[in-house]
Design a protein around this motif. Structure first.
Motif, mmCIF file in Angstrom:
data_model
loop_
_atom_site.group_PDB
_atom_site.id
_atom_site.type_symbol
_atom_site.label_atom_id
_atom_site.label_comp_id
_atom_site.label_asym_id
_atom_site.label_seq_id
_atom_site.Cartn_x
_atom_site.Cartn_y
_atom_site.Cartn_z
ATOM 1 N N LEU A 282 61.411 60.567 56.477
ATOM 2 C CA LEU A 282 60.175 60.030 55.896
ATOM 3 C C LEU A 282 60.398 58.673 55.242
ATOM 4 N N ARG A 283 59.312 57.908 55.197
ATOM 5 C CA ARG A 283 59.329 56.607 54.536
ATOM 6 C C ARG A 283 58.161 56.509 53.562
ATOM 7 N N ARG A 284 58.247 55.556 52.686
ATOM 8 C CA ARG A 284 57.202 55.348 51.689
ATOM 9 C C ARG A 284 55.855 55.103 52.382
ATOM 10 N N GLY A 285 54.820 55.728 51.839
ATOM 11 C CA GLY A 285 53.469 55.515 52.343
ATOM 12 C C GLY A 285 53.057 56.457 53.464
ATOM 13 N N GLN A 286 53.963 57.334 53.915
ATOM 14 C CA GLN A 286 53.622 58.212 55.031
ATOM 15 C C GLN A 286 52.883 59.458 54.555
ATOM 16 N N ARG A 287 52.254 60.158 55.530
ATOM 17 C CA ARG A 287 51.471 61.362 55.249
ATOM 18 C C ARG A 287 52.205 62.581 55.808
ATOM 19 N N VAL A 288 52.357 63.595 54.976
ATOM 20 C CA VAL A 288 53.122 64.785 55.327
ATOM 21 C C VAL A 288 52.275 66.029 55.106
ATOM 22 N N LEU A 289 52.342 66.958 56.046
ATOM 23 C CA LEU A 289 51.710 68.261 55.918
ATOM 24 C C LEU A 289 52.800 69.313 55.915
ATOM 25 N N ASP A 290 52.866 70.116 54.842
ATOM 26 C CA ASP A 290 53.845 71.197 54.763
ATOM 27 C C ASP A 290 53.105 72.520 54.847
ATOM 28 N N LEU A 291 53.368 73.281 55.903
ATOM 29 C CA LEU A 291 52.728 74.570 56.130
ATOM 30 C C LEU A 291 53.573 75.697 55.528
ATOM 31 N N ALA A 292 52.896 76.757 55.092
ATOM 32 C CA ALA A 292 53.605 77.889 54.470
ATOM 33 C C ALA A 292 54.552 77.369 53.402
ATOM 34 N N ALA A 293 54.011 76.540 52.517
ATOM 35 C CA ALA A 293 54.838 75.763 51.597
ATOM 36 C C ALA A 293 55.479 76.583 50.488
ATOM 37 N N GLY A 294 55.072 77.837 50.333
ATOM 38 C CA GLY A 294 55.716 78.692 49.341
ATOM 39 C C GLY A 294 55.537 78.178 47.931
ATOM 40 N N THR A 295 56.649 77.942 47.243
ATOM 41 C CA THR A 295 56.560 77.401 45.885
ATOM 42 C C THR A 295 56.834 75.900 45.839
ATOM 43 N N GLY A 296 56.867 75.259 47.011
ATOM 44 C CA GLY A 296 56.829 73.796 47.047
ATOM 45 C C GLY A 296 58.145 73.062 47.016
ATOM 46 N N ASP A 297 59.235 73.708 47.427
ATOM 47 C CA ASP A 297 60.531 73.014 47.413
ATOM 48 C C ASP A 297 60.508 71.732 48.237
ATOM 49 N N ALA B 185 57.135 64.343 48.031
ATOM 50 C CA ALA B 185 56.297 63.537 47.139
ATOM 51 C C ALA B 185 57.078 62.364 46.556
ATOM 52 N N GLY B 186 58.336 62.603 46.236
ATOM 53 C CA GLY B 186 59.149 61.520 45.705
ATOM 54 C C GLY B 186 59.488 60.464 46.739
ATOM 55 N N ILE B 187 59.636 60.891 48.004
ATOM 56 C CA ILE B 187 60.003 59.951 49.064
ATOM 57 C C ILE B 187 58.824 59.072 49.478
ATOM 58 N N VAL B 188 57.655 59.666 49.698
ATOM 59 C CA VAL B 188 56.516 58.884 50.211
ATOM 60 C C VAL B 188 55.854 58.064 49.117
ATOM 61 N N GLY B 189 56.061 58.431 47.863
ATOM 62 C CA GLY B 189 55.562 57.641 46.755
ATOM 63 C C GLY B 189 54.056 57.699 46.576
ATOM 64 N N ALA B 190 53.585 56.899 45.659
ATOM 65 C CA ALA B 190 52.163 56.902 45.298
ATOM 66 C C ALA B 190 51.269 56.482 46.447
ATOM 67 N N ASP B 191 51.789 55.693 47.375
ATOM 68 C CA ASP B 191 51.000 55.245 48.520
ATOM 69 C C ASP B 191 50.941 56.286 49.629
ATOM 70 N N GLY B 192 51.745 57.318 49.535
ATOM 71 C CA GLY B 192 51.780 58.356 50.557
ATOM 72 C C GLY B 192 50.913 59.543 50.205
ATOM 73 N N GLN B 193 51.005 60.569 51.040
ATOM 74 C CA GLN B 193 50.190 61.768 50.859
ATOM 75 C C GLN B 193 51.006 62.979 51.294
ATOM 76 N N VAL B 194 51.043 63.986 50.445
ATOM 77 C CA VAL B 194 51.704 65.257 50.770
ATOM 78 C C VAL B 194 50.670 66.359 50.612
ATOM 79 N N VAL B 195 50.434 67.116 51.684
ATOM 80 C CA VAL B 195 49.472 68.207 51.647
ATOM 81 C C VAL B 195 50.236 69.526 51.677
ATOM 82 N N PHE B 196 50.066 70.297 50.623
ATOM 83 C CA PHE B 196 50.747 71.567 50.399
ATOM 84 C C PHE B 196 49.795 72.673 50.840
ATOM 85 N N THR B 197 50.170 73.453 51.859
ATOM 86 C CA THR B 197 49.297 74.534 52.317
ATOM 87 C C THR B 197 50.053 75.854 52.374
ATOM 88 N N ASP B 198 49.309 76.921 52.201
ATOM 89 C CA ASP B 198 49.836 78.262 52.398
ATOM 90 C C ASP B 198 48.656 79.172 52.694
#
Length: 250
Positions: free
Chosen positions: A60-75, A81-94
């Motif tokens: 991953l790089r800064r500013g990218q969008r990530v979808l995590d499926l079955a994310a559990g407790t979010g490891d 979230a730290g890698i993509v930074g404020a310009d990125g997006q992380v979607v946590f789903t379960d």
């Protein structure tokens, strides 16, 4: 004789297709409060190294969008979230509300807000537009999905061209001696830990059985290719006890 169109496996049991998701949900409702502790105990903490390797392979790089499926407790989400930074997006789903709530509380308590979003979602019918995410991940969740091919199809659909999918999952040990030791551990130690820690041996017996019913490394790679992924490969960790599969939407 069971009808493959109307039944599916829940561990070693055959159950009606429409019941599997609710049975899986009940398993995780039962273990949600001690989920992280059990992961550490079951793997002797090695699951953290497996997840670190998955994060590295995601590239991953800064500013990218990530979808995590079955994310559990979010490891994974915490790292993303730290890698993509404020310009990125992380979607946590379960699919499980108890796990989603626990993960959201944990990450919020850690101060992670702003680029994290949460959704109660079934991996087989994702509520997201096509061609949107740079990376889609699922860690230790695909084996619990009723129709795995549907989930892979959905992962492919929501990825943008050039994006990649990563699947971190228990798999098949490559050496026969390791398989024998692993079977002994899985069917004796895991249920005993479950009974002692969460007062639920059956959920961890299901865990062991679900791993054996999951496609092996080569079969899962072929399934990814069937969904349209290209340049598919996999990386065996801990002798194949766990594998990371990666494929690209080109």
């Amino acid at each position: 004789m069971s009808d493959e169109k109307t039944t599916t496996h829940f561990g070693y049991q055959q159950v009606p297709v429409h019941e599997k998701a609710s049975r899986v949900r009940a398993v995780f409702d039962s273990v949600a409060d001690r989920y992280d502790l059990m992961n550490d105990l079951m793997s002797l903490g090695i699951h953290r190294l497996w997840k670190r390797q998955a994060v590295e392979l995601a590239g991953l790089r800064r500013g990218q969008r990530v979808l995590d499926l079955a994310a559990g407790t979010g490891d994974l989400c915490e790292r993303f979230a730290g890698i993509v930074g404020a310009d990125g997006q992380v979607v946590f789903t379960d699919i499980n509300a108890a796990m989603l709530g626990r993960g959201r509380d944990r990450l919020t308590d850690s101060g992670l807000v702003g680029n994290l979003y949460y959704a109660l979602a079934n991996a087989e019918t994702l509520p997201f537009v096509s061609d949107h995410f740079d990376c889609v991940t699922i860690a230790f969740g695909l084996r619990n999905v009723t129709h795995k091919q549907h989930a892979l199809d959905e992962m492919f659909r929501v990825l943008r061209p050039g994006g990649r999918a990563l699947i971190l999952e228990f798999s098949q040990p490559v050496a026969a001696p390791l398989r024998r030791v692993y079977d002994l551990y899985s069917f004796t130690v895991l249920p005993a830990l479950g009974k002692f820690i969460v007062k639920d041996a059956d959920s961890y017996r299901y865990l062991a059985e679900s791993i054996r019913m999951h496609p092996d490394q080569e079969t899962l790679r072929a399934m990814m290719e069937q969904s349209g992924f290209e340049r598919c490969d996999f990386f065996n960790l801990s002798g194949g006890i766990v594998a990371i599969h990666r494929g690209y939407k080109l």
